[in-house]
Write an enzyme that holds these catalytic residues in place. Structure first.
Site, PDB file in Angstrom:
ATOM      1  N   ASN A 101       3.136  -0.986   7.775  1.00 33.28           N
ATOM      2  CA  ASN A 101       2.297   0.081   8.350  1.00 33.28           C
ATOM      3  C   ASN A 101       1.934  -0.236   9.795  1.00 33.28           C
ATOM      4  O   ASN A 101       1.975   0.644  10.655  1.00 33.28           O
ATOM      5  CB  ASN A 101       1.018   0.256   7.514  1.00 33.28           C
ATOM      6  CG  ASN A 101       1.251   1.107   6.290  1.00 33.28           C
ATOM      7  OD1 ASN A 101       1.387   2.319   6.385  1.00 33.28           O
ATOM      8  ND2 ASN A 101       1.339   0.463   5.132  1.00 33.28           N
ATOM      9  N   LEU A 177      -6.146  -8.100   2.866  1.00 35.80           N
ATOM     10  CA  LEU A 177      -6.652  -8.241   1.499  1.00 35.80           C
ATOM     11  C   LEU A 177      -8.064  -8.803   1.383  1.00 35.80           C
ATOM     12  O   LEU A 177      -8.611  -8.874   0.290  1.00 35.80           O
ATOM     13  CB  LEU A 177      -5.681  -9.099   0.670  1.00 35.80           C
ATOM     14  CG  LEU A 177      -4.302  -8.459   0.477  1.00 35.80           C
ATOM     15  CD1 LEU A 177      -3.385  -9.370  -0.315  1.00 35.80           C
ATOM     16  CD2 LEU A 177      -4.418  -7.101  -0.218  1.00 35.80           C
ATOM     17  N   ILE A 180     -14.065  -6.871   4.349  1.00 35.13           N
ATOM     18  CA  ILE A 180     -14.491  -6.877   5.760  1.00 35.13           C
ATOM     19  C   ILE A 180     -15.980  -7.241   5.815  1.00 35.13           C
ATOM     20  O   ILE A 180     -16.797  -6.623   5.125  1.00 35.13           O
ATOM     21  CB  ILE A 180     -14.244  -5.478   6.388  1.00 35.13           C
ATOM     22  CG1 ILE A 180     -12.736  -5.178   6.406  1.00 35.13           C
ATOM     23  CG2 ILE A 180     -14.815  -5.396   7.798  1.00 35.13           C
ATOM     24  CD1 ILE A 180     -11.897  -6.164   7.176  1.00 35.13           C
ATOM     25  N   ASN A 194      -8.942   2.228   6.548  1.00 37.04           N
ATOM     26  CA  ASN A 194      -8.077   1.466   5.642  1.00 37.04           C
ATOM     27  C   ASN A 194      -7.088   2.437   5.014  1.00 37.04           C
ATOM     28  O   ASN A 194      -7.368   3.623   4.876  1.00 37.04           O
ATOM     29  CB  ASN A 194      -8.918   0.814   4.545  1.00 37.04           C
ATOM     30  CG  ASN A 194      -8.053   0.003   3.584  1.00 37.04           C
ATOM     31  OD1 ASN A 194      -7.160  -0.733   4.007  1.00 37.04           O
ATOM     32  ND2 ASN A 194      -8.288   0.144   2.288  1.00 37.04           N
ATOM     33  N   HIS A 196      -4.880   2.934   1.446  1.00 30.56           N
ATOM     34  CA  HIS A 196      -4.770   2.462   0.057  1.00 30.56           C
ATOM     35  C   HIS A 196      -3.638   3.249  -0.608  1.00 30.56           C
ATOM     36  O   HIS A 196      -3.522   4.460  -0.393  1.00 30.56           O
ATOM     37  CB  HIS A 196      -6.104   2.689  -0.666  1.00 30.56           C
ATOM     38  CG  HIS A 196      -6.090   2.182  -2.071  1.00 30.56           C
ATOM     39  ND1 HIS A 196      -6.230   0.841  -2.375  1.00 30.56           N
ATOM     40  CD2 HIS A 196      -5.919   2.826  -3.256  1.00 30.56           C
ATOM     41  CE1 HIS A 196      -6.157   0.687  -3.683  1.00 30.56           C
ATOM     42  NE2 HIS A 196      -5.969   1.871  -4.238  1.00 30.56           N
ATOM     43  N   GLU A 266       2.928   6.564   3.487  1.00 26.60           N
ATOM     44  CA  GLU A 266       1.885   5.789   4.183  1.00 26.60           C
ATOM     45  C   GLU A 266       2.185   5.720   5.672  1.00 26.60           C
ATOM     46  O   GLU A 266       1.313   5.938   6.513  1.00 26.60           O
ATOM     47  CB  GLU A 266       1.800   4.359   3.627  1.00 26.60           C
ATOM     48  CG  GLU A 266       1.212   4.264   2.244  1.00 26.60           C
ATOM     49  CD  GLU A 266       0.963   2.815   1.819  1.00 26.60           C
ATOM     50  OE1 GLU A 266       0.612   1.987   2.671  1.00 26.60           O
ATOM     51  OE2 GLU A 266       1.138   2.516   0.631  1.00 26.60           O
TER      52      GLU A 266
HETATM   53  C1  GRF Z   1       0.239  -0.822   1.566  1.00 29.62           C
HETATM   54  O1  GRF Z   1       0.729  -0.339   0.363  1.00 29.62           O
HETATM   55  C2  GRF Z   1      -1.183  -0.385   1.775  1.00 29.62           C
HETATM   56  O2  GRF Z   1      -1.472   0.845   1.190  1.00 29.62           O
HETATM   57  C3  GRF Z   1      -1.967  -1.470   1.099  1.00 29.62           C
HETATM   58  O3  GRF Z   1      -1.255  -2.647   1.345  1.00 29.62           O
HETATM   59  C4  GRF Z   1       0.125  -2.344   1.556  1.00 29.62           C
HETATM   60  C5  GRF Z   1       0.497  -2.934   2.873  1.00 29.62           C
HETATM   61  O4  GRF Z   1       1.864  -2.821   3.114  1.00 29.62           O
HETATM   62  N1  GRF Z   1      -3.329  -1.508   1.572  1.00 29.62           N
HETATM   63  P1  GRF Z   1       2.472  -3.249   4.522  1.00 29.62           P
HETATM   64  O5  GRF Z   1       2.045  -4.693   4.759  1.00 29.62           O
HETATM   65  O6  GRF Z   1       1.923  -2.336   5.559  1.00 29.62           O
HETATM   66  O7  GRF Z   1       3.956  -3.125   4.338  1.00 29.62           O
END
Ligand code: GRF
Length: 302
Positions: A101, A177, A180, A194, A196, A266
């Site tokens: 992301n 993970l 915060i 964030n 999710h 995402e």
């Molecule tokens: C994603 O699925 C996001 O929704 C979650 O953690 C994952 C992160 O994936 N919070 P990446 O590291 O961006 O590939």
């Protein structure tokens, strides 16, 4: 040629500048409803209104040309006219893993699709894929928090000071993970997002991360899933929802199949939302729900 990013942390973390988004007095969000407020008019602004004066910035707003550390000149689209002369925002991405992301957002910034730049990457795992990509791209990396495994990590107060030193406007959690710390949330009220991988409030909260989310969705029999982008509060996955996208859950899906389908969405939605944030198109309904003002039709909100 001037380097756009440096790999080293800036030396003085004691500078306490407020994030610049608080300094813009011009409400670009064109308040269509009297009780909706933009960031600029946010009564919960952490800094006094007297500080909220427009300051000219030395950053060029049009025809920007930036230089990467590898000296490849990257011409960024001239988006100044489309964004009404708004200053490009500075973003901090928080990552614990591969950081796809974060990459999608960074690439969109370079392509001129987001009116901002990832100015710093924060990670609790200095060796993760996201951190490696940041270093290759000339984006400084901050390790947070300090632990036995990461003795060079910062304490929370130092992190806040460092982010202010980088003049960070918005914080984007992308697979970070750790919870915060309250200190950071108070320093950046309504400025931390964030993502999710489920349709919150379903399948969220402590323990719902990674494949656990997608396994639980498939086991539940839910027919639809998709990413949620929400503002961050002191708890896992409970902040106000800003955007969601829906994907089908197919009868033959494995958790990996579903994860891949959700991840594709995402990347799209996080880029779109980040650009709305940078273009100051987020408004707050009087009941505290954040809305995105449509770019093409400023009277429309989603
Ligand atoms: C994603 O699925 C996001 O929704 C979650 O953690 C994952 C992160 O994936 N919070 P990446 O590291 O961006 O590939």
């Amino acid at each position: 040629m001037k380097s756009f990013c440096s790999n080293a942390l800036k030396p003085n973390h004691s500078i306490q500048n407020p994030p610049r988004s608080f300094l813009s007095s011009t409400n670009r969000c064109l308040l269509q409803r009297p009780n909706w407020v933009s960031f600029a008019n946010n009564p919960r602004c952490a800094f006094p209104r007297s500080d909220c004066v427009y300051r000219a910035t030395s950053e060029p707003l049009t025809g920007v040309e930036r230089v990467r550390d590898d000296d490849d000149a990257v011409a960024v689209a001239d988006v100044g006219s489309e964004t009404g002369g708004l200053r490009r925002k500075k973003l901090a991405a928080f990552v614990s893993g591969g950081g796809s992301n974060f990459r999608a957002i960074h690439e969109a910034c370079l392509a001129g699709l987001v009116h901002g730049d990832v100015a710093v990457l924060v990670t609790n795992k200095g060796g993760c894929g996201g951190a490696a990509y940041a270093r290759e791209s000339g984006i400084p990396v901050i390790v947070f928090p300090r632990t036995k495994d990461e003795p060079d990590g910062l304490f929370a107060s130092d992190l806040v000071a460092a982010l202010r030193d980088y003049e960070i406007d918005f914080i984007l959690l992308a697979g970070y993970l750790k919870l915060i710390p309250t200190e950071l949330i108070r320093a950046y009220p309504r400025h931390i997002l964030n993502i999710h991988p489920s349709l919150l409030p379903a399948f969220g909260g402590k323990g719902y991360y990674g494949m656990k989310v997608h396994n639980a969705i498939i086991a539940s029999g839910a027919r639809f899933s998709g990413p949620t982008i929400h503002f961050v509060d002191e708890h896992y996955d409970t902040g106000r929802i800003l955007a969601q996208r829906v994907v089908p859950v197919l009868a033959t899906d494995t958790a990996e199949d579903l994860a891949a389908r959700v991840l594709t969405e995402e990347h799209r939605v996080y880029v779109e939302v980040t650009n709305a944030l940078c273009e100051e198109r987020i408004v707050w309904r009087e009941d505290g729900v954040p809305l995105i003002q449509s770019k093409g039709n400023p009277g429309q909100y989603e």
